[in-house]
Design a protein around this motif. Sequence first.
Motif, PDB file in Angstrom:
ATOM      1  N   LYS A  19     126.290  55.755  76.043  1.00  0.00           N
ATOM      2  CA  LYS A  19     127.052  56.469  77.061  1.00  0.00           C
ATOM      3  C   LYS A  19     127.496  57.837  76.554  1.00  0.00           C
ATOM      4  CE  LYS A  19     130.951  55.879  80.221  1.00  0.00           C
ATOM      5  NZ  LYS A  19     132.056  54.982  80.643  1.00  0.00           N
ATOM      6  N   LYS A  20     127.970  57.900  75.308  1.00  0.00           N
ATOM      7  CA  LYS A  20     128.382  59.171  74.723  1.00  0.00           C
ATOM      8  C   LYS A  20     127.204  60.126  74.575  1.00  0.00           C
ATOM      9  CE  LYS A  20     132.368  57.440  72.110  1.00  0.00           C
ATOM     10  NZ  LYS A  20     132.929  57.208  70.741  1.00  0.00           N
ATOM     11  N   ARG A  22     124.472  60.163  76.445  1.00  0.00           N
ATOM     12  CA  ARG A  22     124.117  60.660  77.777  1.00  0.00           C
ATOM     13  C   ARG A  22     125.090  61.741  78.230  1.00  0.00           C
ATOM     14  NH1 ARG A  22     122.877  55.103  78.863  1.00  0.00           N
ATOM     15  NH2 ARG A  22     124.975  54.804  79.744  1.00  0.00           N
ATOM     16  N   ALA A  23     126.352  61.573  77.912  1.00  0.00           N
ATOM     17  CA  ALA A  23     127.359  62.572  78.274  1.00  0.00           C
ATOM     18  C   ALA A  23     127.103  63.895  77.562  1.00  0.00           C
ATOM     19  CB  ALA A  23     128.758  62.059  77.948  1.00  0.00           C
ATOM     20  N   ARG A  26     124.140  65.575  79.265  1.00  0.00           N
ATOM     21  CA  ARG A  26     124.522  66.182  80.543  1.00  0.00           C
ATOM     22  C   ARG A  26     125.274  67.489  80.330  1.00  0.00           C
ATOM     23  NH1 ARG A  26     125.623  60.783  82.161  1.00  0.00           N
ATOM     24  NH2 ARG A  26     127.828  61.077  81.618  1.00  0.00           N
ATOM     25  N   LYS A  27     126.163  67.514  79.355  1.00  0.00           N
ATOM     26  CA  LYS A  27     126.930  68.721  79.053  1.00  0.00           C
ATOM     27  C   LYS A  27     126.007  69.839  78.596  1.00  0.00           C
ATOM     28  CE  LYS A  27     130.851  70.386  76.343  1.00  0.00           C
ATOM     29  NZ  LYS A  27     131.896  70.042  75.351  1.00  0.00           N
TER      30      LYS A  27
END
Length: 248
Positions: A19-20, A22-23, A26-27
């Motif tokens: 999850k981190k 993927r974040a 995205r950033k």
Amino acid sequence: MAVNLTDEEIRQIILRKRKKERARKRKRNHIILASLLVVILGVTGYSAYTGAGIFYFLQNRGVIFIDAGHGGDDPGASALGRNEKDDTLALALQVQKCLQRKRFKVYMSRNTDVDVDRPKRAEMANEVDAKLLVSIHRNQSDGSGHGVEAWIHSGGNPSAALLAKNILKELEGEGFAYRKVGTGTLPDPSDNYSENRYSNMPSCIVEVGFLSDEDDNTLFDDNLKGNAKAIANGIEATYESLYEKKSE
């Protein structure tokens, strides 16, 4: 001290890591997209202000100076309900666009309805080290005058004569009658218009038809972009002859 984790705890750790990651991706993508948007807005913003748009980044052939005759408190010739200053500006702006598409860097004496002293127009062209100067005007006659003509320095500069002839030939192809290339001024062949007198580069004044002639006005109005393209083609042909073929 060793920590024994259950399968479920290990799975949750892995999911949190994914999850981190993927974040972070995205950033990173958002930053890239924002940067591209800034570039695109910068290009289109420049286009709205100058008319150059993306062609600005490709303008590397040389500098051309286009002068829209008269302006502001100086209307120029007037006939049949129209002023010369309006026609010259409308045509000059179209010529600018055509030349930019040909990868020329184009400077203008004016791009709005303002008055600029005639000697200043030549000085502006000198300041930007323009290779050619074309001053756009329209004629007026109390008689039956019609067609296009051009004026160059009284010294009869061959490069200026080539520029004038190339432009008139192109305009003739758009339907205008070819009148002449004159030297000096209409009242005095030994005198000179300021645009030709003070310019350091080959220059000419082009009279694009007569305001006082309905047929010339029709040719002017109904084919504004075609006339602009003709002038730009004449300029390009001259530029190629004077500056590009020598370096081949």
